[in-house]
Design an enzyme around this catalytic site. Structure first.
Site, PDB file in Angstrom:
ATOM      1  N   HIS A 242       0.851  -1.190   0.000  1.00 26.38           N
ATOM      2  CA  HIS A 242       0.000   0.000   0.000  1.00 26.38           C
ATOM      3  C   HIS A 242       0.891   1.247   0.000  1.00 26.38           C
ATOM      4  O   HIS A 242       1.950   1.260   0.619  1.00 26.38           O
ATOM      5  CB  HIS A 242      -0.906  -0.013   1.231  1.00 26.38           C
ATOM      6  CG  HIS A 242      -1.977   1.020   1.165  1.00 26.38           C
ATOM      7  ND1 HIS A 242      -1.742   2.337   1.470  1.00 26.38           N
ATOM      8  CD2 HIS A 242      -3.273   0.941   0.783  1.00 26.38           C
ATOM      9  CE1 HIS A 242      -2.864   3.015   1.281  1.00 26.38           C
ATOM     10  NE2 HIS A 242      -3.808   2.194   0.869  1.00 26.38           N
TER      11      HIS A 242
ATOM     12  N   GLU B 200      -3.743   1.563  -7.510  1.00 27.39           N
ATOM     13  CA  GLU B 200      -4.076   2.679  -6.627  1.00 27.39           C
ATOM     14  C   GLU B 200      -3.139   3.844  -6.907  1.00 27.39           C
ATOM     15  O   GLU B 200      -2.066   3.949  -6.279  1.00 27.39           O
ATOM     16  CB  GLU B 200      -3.915   2.252  -5.158  1.00 27.39           C
ATOM     17  CG  GLU B 200      -4.861   1.166  -4.726  1.00 27.39           C
ATOM     18  CD  GLU B 200      -5.238   1.322  -3.255  1.00 27.39           C
ATOM     19  OE1 GLU B 200      -6.440   1.303  -2.974  1.00 27.39           O
ATOM     20  OE2 GLU B 200      -4.350   1.477  -2.400  1.00 27.39           O
TER      21      GLU B 200
HETATM   22  P1  PGA Z   1      -9.343   6.073   0.152  1.00 28.19           P
HETATM   23  O1  PGA Z   1      -8.250   4.943   0.483  1.00 28.19           O
HETATM   24  O2  PGA Z   1     -10.529   5.380  -0.410  1.00 28.19           O
HETATM   25  O3  PGA Z   1      -9.611   6.725   1.464  1.00 28.19           O
HETATM   26  O4  PGA Z   1      -8.718   6.994  -0.852  1.00 28.19           O
HETATM   27  C1  PGA Z   1      -7.991   3.924  -0.427  1.00 28.19           C
HETATM   28  C2  PGA Z   1      -6.745   3.206  -0.010  1.00 28.19           C
HETATM   29  O5  PGA Z   1      -5.868   3.834   0.595  1.00 28.19           O
HETATM   30  O6  PGA Z   1      -6.591   2.022  -0.272  1.00 28.19           O
END
Ligand code: PGA
Length: 267
Positions: free
Chosen positions: A97, A169
Site C-alpha cells: 500500500h 491505486e
Molecule cells: P481512500 O483509500 O478510499 O480513502 O482513498 C484507499 C486506499 O488507501 O486504499
C-alpha cells in the site's frame, strides 16, 4: 471482458477503530449488507481488531484481509506479526500500500518478499501499485507500474500469479495524498497496461485470470463508474469503508451492475 467471477470489494479500515468501534461497525455491516453470490466482501481491520472481528463476522458474507505483515515466518523480530501467524485468520493481505511505501519506506525488494511470504502461507496477496503525482506529471506512470509489478511477483509461479489480486491505486487519488478523483478512462488505460504486463510475463490466460481492482477515493457515488471499467474486478475503498452506509451502497452498486449484465446476457 465478460465477468466470470465474483466482484471483489475490499474495505481498508487503515489505523482506525478500536476493538469496540470495530465491533459496532461489523454489527452495522451485518444489518445493511446482504450476502450476494456474485460479490466477495473483504474487510481489512487493524491487526489488533482482526481476531475479535474474525469471531464476530458471518463468514458466509465477509472475508478478512490483513493490512500488512512481516515477511519472515518467525523469530526475533520484536513488534512484528508474520504471515504464518495470520494464515488461519485471513484470506487476503494487502501488500505494498502507498502508505507503507511512503511512510514506512517499504522498497521493491521488501514488497517482493512479503508477496512471497503471503503465498507461501496460503494467503492471497492484494498487491497495491501506483504512481505518485510527481511521477505521473513526469510521464513515468508505466515505468513505475512496470517496476512495482514485475519485482513484486518475480518469485511467483504462473499459477500463483493467476490467483493473486492487483490493486491499481494511483497515489494522487488516495484520500491520504490529495484524493484527486481519477477519471475512469485513465484507470481503464492503466488496468489494460497491468494486464498486458502480466500477459508478457505469464501468458494470455493468466492475464485474464488475475484479478485487478481499483482503489483511490472510491465512495458510494464513484464506485459504479469504476466497477463498470472493462477488466476491473472490484474496488478498494478506504475512508468510505468506515461508513457502513456508504460501504453498503458500494456493495449494492456492484451487485446491481452484475444483475444488469446478467439481464443483458439473457436477452
Ligand atoms: P481512500 O483509500 O478510499 O480513502 O482513498 C484507499 C486506499 O488507501 O486504499
Amino acid at each position: 471482458m465478460k465477468k466470470t467471477r465474483k466482484t471483489l470489494i475490499v474495505g481498508n479500515w487503515k489505523m482506525n477503530l478500536n476493538v469496540s468501534q470495530a465491533s459496532l461497525l461489523v454489527s452495522r455491516l451485518h444489518k445493511h449488507i446482504e450476502g450476494h453470490r456474485d460479490i466477495e466482501v473483504v474487510l481489512a481491520p487493524s491487526m489488533l481488531d482482526l481476531q475479535p472481528v474474525s469471531l464476530q463476522i458471518d463468514r458466509r458474507r465477509f472475508r478478512l484481509a490483513a493490512q500488512n505483515a512481516y515477511h519472515k515466518d518467525e523469530g526475533a523480530y520484536t513488534g512484528e506479526v508474520s504471515f504464518n501467524m495470520l494464515r488461519d485468520l485471513v484470506h487476503y493481505v494487502i501488500i505494498g500500500h502507498s502508505e507503507r511505501r511512503i511512510y514506512f519506506h517499504e522498497d521493491l525488494g521488501e514488497i517482493r518478499d512479503k508477496v512471497s511470504a503471503a503465498v507461501r502461507n496460503d494467503i492471497t496477496p492484494i498487491l497495491c501499485i501506483g504512481e505518485t503525482q510527481v511521477e505521473r506529471r513526469a510521464g513515468e506512470t508505466k515505468q513505475v507500474l512496470h517496476d512495482q509489478l514485475t519485482t513484486a511477483i518475480s518469485n511467483l509461479t504462473t499459477e500463483e500469479v493467476s490467483q493473486m489480486v492487483i490493486a491499481y491505486e494511483p497515489v494522487w487519488a488516495i484520500s491520504t495524498f490529495g484524493g484527486e478523483i481519477a477519471k475512469p478512462v485513465d484507470i481503464q488505460r492503466e488496468i489494460d497496461f497491468i494486464r498486458s504486463q502480466i500477459e508478457g510475463l505469464h501468458g494470455k490466460q493468466t492475464s485474464k485470470e488475475v484479478r485487478v481492482i481499483y482503489g483511490g477515493s472510491v465512495d458510494d457515488h464513484s464506485a459504479r463508474a469504476y466497477l463498470e471499467i472493462d477488466g476491473c474486478d472490484g474496488v478498494l475503498p478506504g475512508s468510505a469503508s468506515l461508513n457502513y452506509h456508504k460501504f453498503a451502497l458500494i456493495v449494492k452498486a456492484a451487485h446491481r451492475i452484475n444483475e444488469e449484465e446478467d439481464g443483458k446476457k439473457e436477452k
